[in-house]
Design an enzyme around this catalytic site. Structure first.
Site, PDB file in Angstrom:
ATOM      1  CB  CYS A 186      -6.309   2.393  20.992  1.00 44.87           C
ATOM      2  SG  CYS A 186      -5.663   1.629  19.504  1.00 44.87           S
ATOM      3  NE  ARG A 232      -2.941  -0.071  -5.065  1.00 39.71           N
ATOM      4  CZ  ARG A 232      -4.194  -0.372  -4.742  1.00 39.71           C
ATOM      5  NH1 ARG A 232      -4.438  -1.317  -3.853  1.00 39.71           N
ATOM      6  NH2 ARG A 232      -5.194   0.248  -5.303  1.00 39.71           N
ATOM      7  CG  HIS A 268     -13.632  -0.370  -3.632  1.00 40.35           C
ATOM      8  ND1 HIS A 268     -13.223  -1.045  -4.749  1.00 40.35           N
ATOM      9  CD2 HIS A 268     -14.906  -0.780  -3.390  1.00 40.35           C
ATOM     10  CE1 HIS A 268     -14.205  -1.837  -5.172  1.00 40.35           C
ATOM     11  NE2 HIS A 268     -15.241  -1.688  -4.372  1.00 40.35           N
ATOM     12  CB  CYS A 302      -4.121   3.496  16.764  1.00 38.73           C
ATOM     13  SG  CYS A 302      -5.480   4.557  17.272  1.00 38.73           S
ATOM     14  CE1 TYR A 348      -4.237  -1.149  -0.468  1.00 36.88           C
ATOM     15  CE2 TYR A 348      -3.302  -3.005   0.729  1.00 36.88           C
ATOM     16  CZ  TYR A 348      -4.295  -2.469  -0.081  1.00 36.88           C
ATOM     17  OH  TYR A 348      -5.314  -3.256  -0.527  1.00 36.88           O
ATOM     18  CB  CYS A 407     -10.056   2.344  18.541  1.00 39.51           C
ATOM     19  SG  CYS A 407      -8.899   3.601  17.968  1.00 39.51           S
TER      20      CYS A 407
END
Ligand code: APR
Length: 307
Positions: free
Chosen positions: A193, A78, A129, A190, A75, A140
């Protein structure tokens, strides 16, 4: 051979223009072929392999659980490619159609942000998407809607490198060159969290699309009959996108228009009287097909996009 309509009528630009000029409620369903002319690979067919992995196999929660470092590299690459690419005339043509026809809605499976960068009005665009530039927590509700850091973190830097030797494949893409293992601790976590990993804000196979967006699309289709559906650069292999053309069809009224590099005999055979099929590169075809409504498309200056 087309069952109910001649091939000449199905691919007639003058007949298409006649119908387009009478069309107010227009739906577009777009796929990776739309961004092919911007240099971004499609998923199926040539370009569908990333190192030795099928691009589709890397787009699952299971692949991420098994090897988040590998999926993040895919990713991150991309994201880098999409940031380096530019919207092409087909993106600009659709954005201009939206401005000229308030009854036009564009559904896109593309996560590359090129519609947005071509200034497509946001209330006439549904990104089915998600986006490569949205980050989410795996667990979370934390989300960063627009993040274009490239590389996203030091461990993902190989995905943002330029090719040291353009005569050879990029080392990252060469399956003969081993990848350095990326530990979970080196990936973005994250900020809320603190414990869980961030993931790309795209819809993976097996995941639900955003429910509010789906309701919105249903409401739009149900509201009034649809005059035309443009199916652009998609293999129509993935639902719900693949179902919208027939879902929106009111028999005798709606023209389903396929714009694709390749239209198979089977595709031609499925077309009905009043439908159209145009075979070729969407970046060349769409500006020509939409010209009576949008005029000449200029590759506009991109506007700064804010998160
Ligand atoms: N112009 C028009 N069509 C093109 C072009 C082009 N320049 N280049 C390729 N195509 C067509 C191909 O013929 C093919 O039908 O675009 C289509 C691309 O198909 P896919 O690679 O299957 O892409 P898409 O339909 O967008 O895939 C749907 O699958 O992997 C998932 O989530 C991913 O959104 C993606 C979804």
């Amino acid at each position: 051979m087309a069952s109910s309509a001649s091939r000449a009528a199905l691919s007639s630009i003058p007949l298409f223009h006649e119908k387009l000029l009478k069309s107010n409620r227009i739906l577009a369903v777009c796929g990776a072929g739309l961004s092919a002319a911007s240099g971004l690979p499609t998923f199926r067919g040539a370009g569908g392999l990333w190192r030795n992995h099928n691009a589709v196999d890397l787009a699952t929660p299971e692949a991420f659980d098994a090897d988040p470092g590998l999926v993040w590299l895919f990713y991150a690459y991309r994201r880098h490619m999409a940031l380096t690419a530019k919207p092409n005339p087909a993106h600009y043509a659709l954005a201009e159609l939206a401005r000229k026809r308030p009854g036009f809605k564009c559904l896109s499976q593309n996560v590359d942000n090129l519609h947005v960068r071509a200034n497509h009005p946001s209330d006439q665009l549904s990104l089915l998407h998600g986006s490569l530039f949205t980050l989410k927590c795996t667990t979370c509700s934390w989300k960063d809607l627009y993040n274009i850091a490239d590389p996203l973190c030091p461990a993902l830097a190989p995905a943002a490198e330029s090719n040291p030797d353009p005569t050879k494949p990029l080392p990252l893409l060469d399956p003969a060159q081993p990848l350095a293992e990326i530990k979970e601790s080196e990936l973005p976590h994250c900020p809320d969290c603190k414990t869980e990993l961030q993931r790309p804000g795209v819809v993976w196979f097996g995941e639900m699309l955003d429910e509010d967006m789906l309701d919105d699309i249903e409401e739009w289709i149900e509201k009034e009959p649809v005059d035309m559906v443009l199916v652009v650069g998609t293999s129509s292999a993935v639902y719900p996108a693949a179902g919208y053309a027939e879902r929106a069809r009111t028999k005798g009224r709606t023209s389903v228009v396929t714009v694709n590099l390749e239209i198979t005999e089977e595709d031609w055979g499925r077309m009905r009287k009043g439908d159209f099929g145009f075979e070729g590169d969407a970046s060349l075809l769409l500006p020509e097909l939409l010209r009576p409504v949008i005029g000449e498309v200029k590759g506009e200056e991109e506007e700064e996009v804010e998160g």
